[in-house]
Motif scaffolding. Structure first.
Motif, PDB file in Angstrom:
ATOM      1  N   UNK A  39       0.846  -1.198   0.000  1.00  0.00           N
ATOM      2  CA  UNK A  39       0.000   0.000   0.000  1.00  0.00           C
ATOM      3  C   UNK A  39       0.875   1.240   0.000  1.00  0.00           C
ATOM      4  N   UNK A  40       0.917   1.885  -1.156  1.00  0.00           N
ATOM      5  CA  UNK A  40       1.682   3.125  -1.275  1.00  0.00           C
ATOM      6  C   UNK A  40       1.243   4.066  -0.163  1.00  0.00           C
ATOM      7  N   UNK A  41       2.192   4.696   0.485  1.00  0.00           N
ATOM      8  CA  UNK A  41       2.027   5.611   1.621  1.00  0.00           C
ATOM      9  C   UNK A  41       1.792   4.906   2.956  1.00  0.00           C
ATOM     10  N   UNK A  61       5.946  -4.438   1.304  1.00  0.00           N
ATOM     11  CA  UNK A  61       6.177  -2.992   1.413  1.00  0.00           C
ATOM     12  C   UNK A  61       5.318  -2.307   0.352  1.00  0.00           C
ATOM     13  N   UNK A  62       5.142  -0.996   0.459  1.00  0.00           N
ATOM     14  CA  UNK A  62       4.508  -0.286  -0.657  1.00  0.00           C
ATOM     15  C   UNK A  62       5.393  -0.422  -1.895  1.00  0.00           C
ATOM     16  N   UNK A  63       4.809  -0.187  -3.075  1.00  0.00           N
ATOM     17  CA  UNK A  63       5.622  -0.217  -4.297  1.00  0.00           C
ATOM     18  C   UNK A  63       6.718   0.850  -4.214  1.00  0.00           C
ATOM     19  N   UNK A  64       7.936   0.413  -4.532  1.00  0.00           N
ATOM     20  CA  UNK A  64       9.087   1.318  -4.547  1.00  0.00           C
ATOM     21  C   UNK A  64       9.588   1.367  -5.992  1.00  0.00           C
ATOM     22  N   UNK A  65       9.839   2.558  -6.502  1.00  0.00           N
ATOM     23  CA  UNK A  65      10.305   2.652  -7.890  1.00  0.00           C
ATOM     24  C   UNK A  65      11.773   2.227  -7.971  1.00  0.00           C
ATOM     25  N   UNK A  73      20.582   6.762  -2.192  1.00  0.00           N
ATOM     26  CA  UNK A  73      20.580   6.277  -0.806  1.00  0.00           C
ATOM     27  C   UNK A  73      19.413   6.889  -0.025  1.00  0.00           C
ATOM     28  N   UNK A  74      19.107   8.153  -0.349  1.00  0.00           N
ATOM     29  CA  UNK A  74      17.991   8.823   0.338  1.00  0.00           C
ATOM     30  C   UNK A  74      16.692   8.085   0.039  1.00  0.00           C
ATOM     31  N   UNK A  75      16.506   7.701  -1.227  1.00  0.00           N
ATOM     32  CA  UNK A  75      15.286   6.968  -1.593  1.00  0.00           C
ATOM     33  C   UNK A  75      15.242   5.633  -0.851  1.00  0.00           C
ATOM     34  N   UNK A  76      16.382   4.956  -0.771  1.00  0.00           N
ATOM     35  CA  UNK A  76      16.403   3.651  -0.074  1.00  0.00           C
ATOM     36  C   UNK A  76      16.037   3.833   1.392  1.00  0.00           C
ATOM     37  N   UNK A  77      16.632   4.842   2.015  1.00  0.00           N
ATOM     38  CA  UNK A  77      16.371   5.048   3.441  1.00  0.00           C
ATOM     39  C   UNK A  77      14.923   5.445   3.701  1.00  0.00           C
ATOM     40  N   UNK A  78      14.348   6.247   2.802  1.00  0.00           N
ATOM     41  CA  UNK A  78      12.981   6.702   3.096  1.00  0.00           C
ATOM     42  C   UNK A  78      11.941   5.676   2.653  1.00  0.00           C
ATOM     43  N   UNK A  79      12.248   4.881   1.614  1.00  0.00           N
ATOM     44  CA  UNK A  79      11.229   3.968   1.091  1.00  0.00           C
ATOM     45  C   UNK A  79      11.182   2.624   1.802  1.00  0.00           C
ATOM     46  N   UNK A  80      12.298   2.209   2.358  1.00  0.00           N
ATOM     47  CA  UNK A  80      12.303   0.875   2.960  1.00  0.00           C
ATOM     48  C   UNK A  80      13.008   0.895   4.306  1.00  0.00           C
ATOM     49  N   UNK A  81      12.233   0.741   5.354  1.00  0.00           N
ATOM     50  CA  UNK A  81      12.795   0.680   6.703  1.00  0.00           C
ATOM     51  C   UNK A  81      12.524  -0.714   7.243  1.00  0.00           C
ATOM     52  N   UNK A 271      -4.846  -8.677   2.249  1.00  0.00           N
ATOM     53  CA  UNK A 271      -5.816  -7.603   2.503  1.00  0.00           C
ATOM     54  C   UNK A 271      -5.117  -6.256   2.500  1.00  0.00           C
ATOM     55  N   UNK A 272      -5.802  -5.268   1.933  1.00  0.00           N
ATOM     56  CA  UNK A 272      -5.289  -3.884   1.934  1.00  0.00           C
ATOM     57  C   UNK A 272      -6.249  -3.028   2.756  1.00  0.00           C
ATOM     58  N   UNK A 273      -7.384  -2.661   2.157  1.00  0.00           N
ATOM     59  CA  UNK A 273      -8.312  -1.751   2.855  1.00  0.00           C
ATOM     60  C   UNK A 273      -8.836  -2.364   4.148  1.00  0.00           C
ATOM     61  N   UNK A 274      -9.048  -3.678   4.132  1.00  0.00           N
ATOM     62  CA  UNK A 274      -9.554  -4.345   5.338  1.00  0.00           C
ATOM     63  C   UNK A 274      -8.594  -4.193   6.506  1.00  0.00           C
ATOM     64  N   UNK A 275      -7.284  -4.332   6.241  1.00  0.00           N
ATOM     65  CA  UNK A 275      -6.300  -4.216   7.323  1.00  0.00           C
ATOM     66  C   UNK A 275      -6.093  -2.763   7.742  1.00  0.00           C
TER      67      UNK A 275
END
Ligand SMILES: Cc1cc2nc3c(=O)[nH]c(=O)nc-3n(C[C@H](O)[C@H](O)[C@H](O)COP(=O)(O)O)c2cc1C
Length: 368
Positions: A39-41, A61-65, A73-81, A271-275
């Motif tokens: 789920x993006x965001x 995880x949400x979709x990461x481009x 590195x900034x994208x990696x750190x912010x997109x995947x923790x 599940x997405x919206x349900x969770x």
């Protein structure tokens, strides 16, 4: 996810469980594997940890481009923790090029149990860049992407053996097409040799690119794909899973049989919206319990996310939900107050006060 990152995270972070082992364990008791959708965001670490506490076996995880992930590195750190004690996690990428996807895969797998390719995002910006659902019309390209990712993982010493601590999965998440024969061709192409499939499992969202999410999923198409492929490869259903007691898929045996893997040919539920509305959905809570709100707040304290995102999640958890049973923790006015708060401390105090008011018990939210 370079060496500096890996040093920060420490040795213990490298997952050792192949996702197919989770399938094996679930299949042994004929129960579905429970998963949290990409789920993006919203699918950030604090939320993934919360749903895991309530029965989710595997989270996306949400979709990461891929392009951003590979170069920044900034994208990696912010997109995947991730955390020191990570729950089984699949990192999903948006990619349209074999080298980009395979590079992302090799960067992600030291910290995740597998990688997934998004072939379902219907948004116009994604499709215009040949990402997401646009890939459903490019089956050879998708085959080349998953094949290249497999090869790159092998070169880096990761393997596909479910018994290996370095075993990692490669998978795709798809939508169906209007002409279901095209989807059958797509899946056959992406599986390749069924004795050694290129992908370990496939998630099917049984809506076409243009079907609104308010239209129920196409159960007929799902049943057809499940009978064609469910014996060859584990399949997940993504769509309209709102309560464990009323699943949107019928049993293929007797009408009143509860759906199970053995009578649906589906191995897992996503599940997405349900969770979002009820993180305890897979722990068989028909509506969100206060304990799940507390758990989420505790996880946010450890793995922070922006205030507005916290408010969004709490608003969803405390609202009427997606299941048949409605039992909002907060009424509409109270949720509006929640959304208007300006600091995390105010949010914690407000939720504490609401919990005491509604349950008669002192809130535990501020005692992190
Ligand atoms: C807020 C939101 C964000 C989503 N982001 C992604 C995503 O990043 N990747 C993806 O494959 N699907 C994404 N989806 C689609 C869901 O994973 C899922 O397939 C779809 O919502 C149907 O499931 P549901 O009925 O359980 O919501 C998203 C859905 C929602 C509601």
């Amino acid at each position: 996810m370079d060496s500096a990152r890996s040093e920060t995270l420490g040795e213990g972070v490298c997952p050792t469980l192949h996702p197919l082992k989770i399938f094996d364990a679930a299949r042994a008791s004929d129960r579905f594997v429970y998963t949290c959708a990409p789920m993006v965001r919203y699918g950030k670490l604090a939320f993934r940890q919360t749903v895991h506490e309530y029965g989710v076996d595997l989270s996306w995880t949400p979709m990461i481009l891929s392009k951003e992930f590979n170069r920044s590195q900034v994208a990696r750190d912010s997109d995947f923790t991730t955390s020191r004690n990570p729950n089984p996690t699949i990192v999903q990428f948006g990619a349209n090029d074999p080298q980009e996807f395979s590079r992302s895969a090799t960067l992600a797998v030291p910290f995740a149990n597998g990688v997934d390719l998004n072939c379902g995002c219907p948004q116009s910006w994604a499709c215009a860049s040949s990402l997401g659902a646009a890939l459903m019309d490019k089956r050879e390209l998708v085959r080349d992407m998953v094949a290249e990712a497999r090869e790159a993982l092998r070169r880096d010493g990761w393997d596909r053996d479910r018994e290996s601590k370095r075993g990692r999965s490669v998978s795709v998440k798809i939508r169906i097409q209007k002409d279901l024969r095209k989807t059958v061709d797509f899946i056959n192409t992406v599986i390749g040799n069924p004795d050694e499939p290129l992908v370990d499992f496939i998630t099917i969202h049984p809506r076409t690119r243009s079907t609104p999410s308010t239209t129920p999923i196409n159960t007929e198409a799902l049943a057809l794909l499940a009978s064609e492929f469910g014996g060859k490869i584990p399949l997940f259903l993504s769509g309209d899973v709102f309560a464990v007691s009323s699943l949107p898929i019928p049993s293929q045996t007797a009408e009143d049989d509860a759906p199970r893997p053995s009578n649906t040919n589906i191995a897992g539920l996503m599940a997405a919206r349900g969770l979002l509305c009820n993180p305890a959905l897979f722990a068989d809570h028909p509506t969100c319990p206060w304990s799940a709100v507390e758990s989420f707040m505790r996880n946010v304290a450890r793995a922070p996310i922006p205030l507005r995102l916290v408010q969004y999640h709490l608003g969803e958890m405390c609202g009427p939900g997606m299941g048949a049973e409605k039992g909002a923790l907060l009424d509409k006015k109270e949720r509006m107050v929640l959304h208007g708060l300006e600091s995390m401390l105010d949010v914690v105090d407000f939720m504490d006060e609401m919990r005491s008011l509604k349950t008669g018990r002192a809130g535990g939210l501020s005692r992190f």
